[in-house]
Every structure is written in structure tokens, then in C-alpha cells.
Design a protein around this motif. Structure first.
Motif, mmCIF file in Angstrom:
data_model
loop_
_atom_site.group_PDB
_atom_site.id
_atom_site.type_symbol
_atom_site.label_atom_id
_atom_site.label_comp_id
_atom_site.label_asym_id
_atom_site.label_seq_id
_atom_site.Cartn_x
_atom_site.Cartn_y
_atom_site.Cartn_z
ATOM 1 N N ALA A 206 23.720 35.196 42.071
ATOM 2 C CA ALA A 206 24.222 36.132 41.743
ATOM 3 C C ALA A 206 24.656 37.295 41.585
ATOM 4 N N ILE A 207 25.995 37.923 41.149
ATOM 5 C CA ILE A 207 25.950 38.954 41.463
ATOM 6 C C ILE A 207 25.106 39.738 39.625
ATOM 7 N N ILE A 208 24.602 40.226 39.742
ATOM 8 C CA ILE A 208 23.117 41.477 38.570
ATOM 9 C C ILE A 208 23.422 43.109 38.692
ATOM 10 N N GLY A 209 24.695 43.501 38.127
ATOM 11 C CA GLY A 209 24.853 45.090 37.620
ATOM 12 C C GLY A 209 25.815 44.902 39.018
ATOM 13 N N LYS A 210 25.088 46.060 40.425
ATOM 14 C CA LYS A 210 25.572 45.915 42.325
ATOM 15 C C LYS A 210 24.571 45.168 42.887
ATOM 16 N N MET B 204 32.404 33.096 41.079
ATOM 17 C CA MET B 204 31.384 33.652 40.942
ATOM 18 C C MET B 204 32.264 35.432 40.935
ATOM 19 N N PRO B 205 31.693 36.187 39.961
ATOM 20 C CA PRO B 205 33.059 37.669 39.366
ATOM 21 C C PRO B 205 32.361 38.401 40.435
ATOM 22 N N PHE B 206 32.708 38.969 41.368
ATOM 23 C CA PHE B 206 32.230 40.328 42.147
ATOM 24 C C PHE B 206 32.415 41.791 40.742
ATOM 25 N N VAL B 207 33.384 41.618 40.236
ATOM 26 C CA VAL B 207 33.238 42.904 40.280
ATOM 27 C C VAL B 207 34.339 42.285 38.515
ATOM 28 N N ARG B 208 33.748 43.193 37.656
ATOM 29 C CA ARG B 208 33.992 43.375 36.374
ATOM 30 C C ARG B 208 34.510 45.080 35.839
ATOM 31 N N ASP B 209 35.440 45.301 34.915
ATOM 32 C CA ASP B 209 34.822 46.214 34.971
ATOM 33 C C ASP B 209 34.107 46.830 33.500
#
Length: 407
Positions: free
Chosen positions: A165-169, A400-405
Motif C-alpha cells: 500500500a502507498i501511504i503518503g510517500k 494500486m495508485p502510485f500518484v494522486r494529486d
């Protein structure tokens, strides 16, 4: 690549996402072994791929960069030594213990020179019809001789949300609930350590796959840059939430609170995102069956140990307080009708993928829930899922989102 990871919400405009296109691992599902591989049925691979390609193209049509797990893993193994190292760990975790058997299996994999083909084969597992191994008197090689595989397939991989999971950076590289899924996180380990996207920065791990308690990405929702929700579920332990909380509060400065949702340990619920997702600043899908008995605990960032409190307000009031909202709207799966809700939740009606505030991807097979979403002003992108849903997962599970605005 600077800022290779950036995920501070569930609803910020999605810029880059990782998927896994279903592969031959689905063709290695056999009726006698479905339960141990966490499946209820066998998807038809050709149709599942068509549905998944429709999903990927829907994302691309919205300007979203689509990456594939299998490509990233192959690109991470960019030297022979990395390939050998990966294979050694893979065989250890596939429980290939007989010395002679292991040597022949290792030779089989190393003979695959194309690294992407090599990765595909590791995901598919190894059927005994693919390799004739010489008989010997080693007990480890002889036991379970009637079992059809030398190495089990990994059919759950297209649910790319779960293994990390991507949480923040930062990354939670998860310890999976089921033995059959634990090898899945090996791909994430090599991607974040060795892929060129990440080689110029040290990726901070909030959780590691060798920890002793389980946690899965479907239970982790980034509600805001300050607040996470994590499910206490069939797949995620309470103690895992305590571990990850300490690491988040120590290294991801913006996060101040974690809301732990105790959703129970039934397979039909499985993960928090099968019963609860965020679709807009103040709108959430929810399965009505969890509402009455849901217990929420808040974990607050404090000097020393985090402060843990059992919340006594309604879920609406809890979310308003922690997300600084005057009101929230629950969009109930099946429109609140318990018969429809049970059916559509089983078909992942509550499992939406937000690609922007108030804009989500859903399966087309849940008409009552979708109608309620549209009535609430949510923009829907419908995708087919008659085969994909057989693995019990929806659009959020498959992404799996890597980058969101940032919002």
C-alpha cells in the motif's frame, strides 16, 4: 525520478496506477484446490483479460498512466545476479525443499532468458506436466506425489491493492493473511529496491513483509493527508495496526490519526474496502450490514506511544469530526435493501475506485448501488466484470495508485 510515490487521499485526481493483467495463473486454478487458493470459482481467462483491458483503457482514457506489476518486476531484475537472488527467495517461499527437485526447477526457470517471460512463469506457478523431474529417494521430493503442482499459482495477483500500500510517500510492504499469497509481496520488494523508478531514492517502509503479523492493502484507506482508516478484518490483525501506526507517526509527518474499523472476520467482508470506500470529499459507499455493530477505535499521534480510544459516536459523526466536515452522505450498497445489498456487496458494489473527487470506476453488474451513486451526484465509469468478480474483488481491489494529486 523525484516524488515517484504520492498518495495522500482516496479521491485526489489519479495520475499513475499499477495493475496486474490476469495471466496463466488463472488457468492453473483447479476445482479441488480453490479454497486453499482463496477462490470460489474459476474465471475464464480470455474473457477476464478482455474485462481487465477495458478497465485499463478506461483509466487511460481519463489521462491516467497505467503501469503493470509484471513489467515493473521484470524491469527490476535487470542483472543476472538479481534474477538469481529473486529466484532463490521465490523457491524458498514456494517451499521447494527437496535438493534434487529444487535444482531441476531452478534450472527450468533460469533457462527462461526473457525476464518478462520468467516473471510470468513465476506468477503462473509450475505444473508437474511442464517438467519431468527424475525420481529419487529424498522424502521431501516423494511426499505429496499426487499433488498437481511443484509450485502453486498465484491467481490473486490481479488484486494488486493487497500486497503493498502507498501511504503518503511511503510503502507498507505487507505480510499477507494466507500462505498462498505471501510470495506476492516478493515482487514489491524487488520493485521498490531495484527498479529504476525508485533507485535514486530510498523508499521508506512503514511495514515489512517479514513482520510476524498480517496486514493487507484492501484494509488501508487514506481518507485525507491527516487521517487513515484501517480495517480490523479477516486479513489484518490488531497488532499490525499498532505497529504500522508507530511507523507512520514517526516518518509521515502529515498523518495525525488512524481510525481502526472493526468489521469482523467473515470472508464475505474480507477487507474494509469491500464494505466501505470514499467517493467524494463527503460521500462514502457502505454496506448496511456492518453499520449497526461497527466499532471504531481512534489512534492519535502523541509523544511516546499513540493514544487509543474507542469511539462512541455514530460513524457519520466520527467522520465529520476527523475529516472536518459539517455532514457526510452514506451511499448504501443495494440501496439499503438487505437482500440487494448482500448480493451486490458480494459482487463488489461497495468497492469503488475514485479517480477524482466524485468520479469513480464501478462494475456494471450492481445496478441498484450504481443508481444510488448517480443520484448522489457521483460520476460513474462502468466496466464489465462477470469473470473478474469471481475472485471476489472490484475496481479498487484491482488497482494500486502510485500518484494522486494533492487535494
Amino acid at each position: 525520478m523525484a516524488n515517484a510515490l504520492n498518495n495522500f487521499s482516496e479521491i485526489g485526481k489519479l495520475q499513475q496506477v499499477m495493475l496486474h493483467r490476469p495471466g496463466k495463473e488463472l488457468e492453473n486454478l483447479l476445482p479441488d484446490y480453490l479454497e486453499q487458493l482463496l477462490f470460489d470459482d474459476i474465471p475464464f481467462l480470455e474473457q477476464a483479460r478482455k474485462e481487465h483491458d477495458f478497465f485499463a483503457n478506461t483509466l487511460r482514457e481519463q489521462g491516467i498512466d497505467v503501469l503493470y506489476l509484471e513489467d515493473l518486476a521484470a524491469e527490476a531484475l535487470h542483472t543476472d545476479s538479481l534474477k538469481q537472488q529473486f529466484l532463490s527467495e521465490y523457491l524458498d517461499e514456494a517451499y521447494v525443499t527437496g535438493k534434487e527437485t529444487r535444482k531441476e526447477i531452478e534450472d527450468f526457470f533460469l533457462a527462461i532468458k526473457d525476464t518478462r517471460e520468467f516473471i510470468d512463469q513465476t506468477m503462473a506457478g509450475l505444473h508437474k506436466k511442464q517438467l519431468s523431474i527424475s525420481k529419487n529417494l529424498n522424502l521431501s521430493d516423494m511426499v505429496e506425489d499426487n499433488y498437481p503442482f511443484y509450485i502453486d499459482p498465484m491467481p490473486n495477483l490481479y488484486f494488486s491493492r493487497d500486497s503493498f500500500a502507498i501511504i503518503g510517500k511511503s510503502v507498507s510492504l505487507n505480510k499477507m493473511y494466507a500462505k498462498t499469497r505471501r510470495r506476492e509481496t516478493l515482487y514489491g520488494k524487488y520493485i521498490f529496491q531495484h527498479h529504476p523508478m525508485f533507485s535514486k531514492e530510498s523508499i521508506n517502509l512503514l511495514y515489512n513483509r517479514d513482520f510476524d503479523t498480517r496486514i493487507e492493502g484492501g484494509d488501508i484507506l487514506v481518507l485525507s493527508p491527516q487521517v487513515l482508516a484501517i480495517g480490523i478484518s479477516q486479513r489484518t490483525d490488531v497488532s499490525s495496526i499498532e505497529k504500522i501506526a508507530r511507523n507512520i507517526f514517526a516518518s509521515e509527518a502529515s498523518f495525525q490519526h488512524i481510525l481502526a474499523f472493526n468489521i469482523g472476520e467473515e470472508r464475505k467482508f474480507m477487507h474494509l474496502d469491500t464494505v466501505f470506500t470514499m467517493v467524494d470529499y463527503d460521500k462514502f459507499t457502505i454496506h448496511p450490514e456492518i453499520e449497526e455493530h461497527l466499532v471504531v477505535y481512534s489512534i492519535a499521534k502523541k509523544q511516546g506511544d499513540p493514544e487509543i480510544v474507542e469511539e462512541t459516536d455514530s460513524l457519520e459523526q466520527i467522520l465529520c469530526r476527523y475529516l472536518d466536515l459539517s455532514a457526510v452522505e452514506f451511499i448504501r450498497c443495494g440501496g439499503g435493501d438487505f437482500t440487494a445489498a448482500a448480493r451486490e456487496q458480494w459482487n463488489d458494489g461497495s468497492n469503488t475506485l475514485a479517480i477524482a473527487p466524485g468520479e469513480v470506476i464501478v462494475y456494471d453488474r450492481n445496478p441498484m448501488t450504481n443508481q444510488k451513486l448517480e443520484a448522489a451526484g457521483v460520476t460513474l465509469h462502468r466496466i464489465p466484470g462477470s469473470e473478474l468478480v469471481r475472485g471476489r474483488g472490484g475496481p479498487r481491489c484491482m488497482s494500486m495508485p502510485f500518484v494522486r494529486d494533492k487535494l
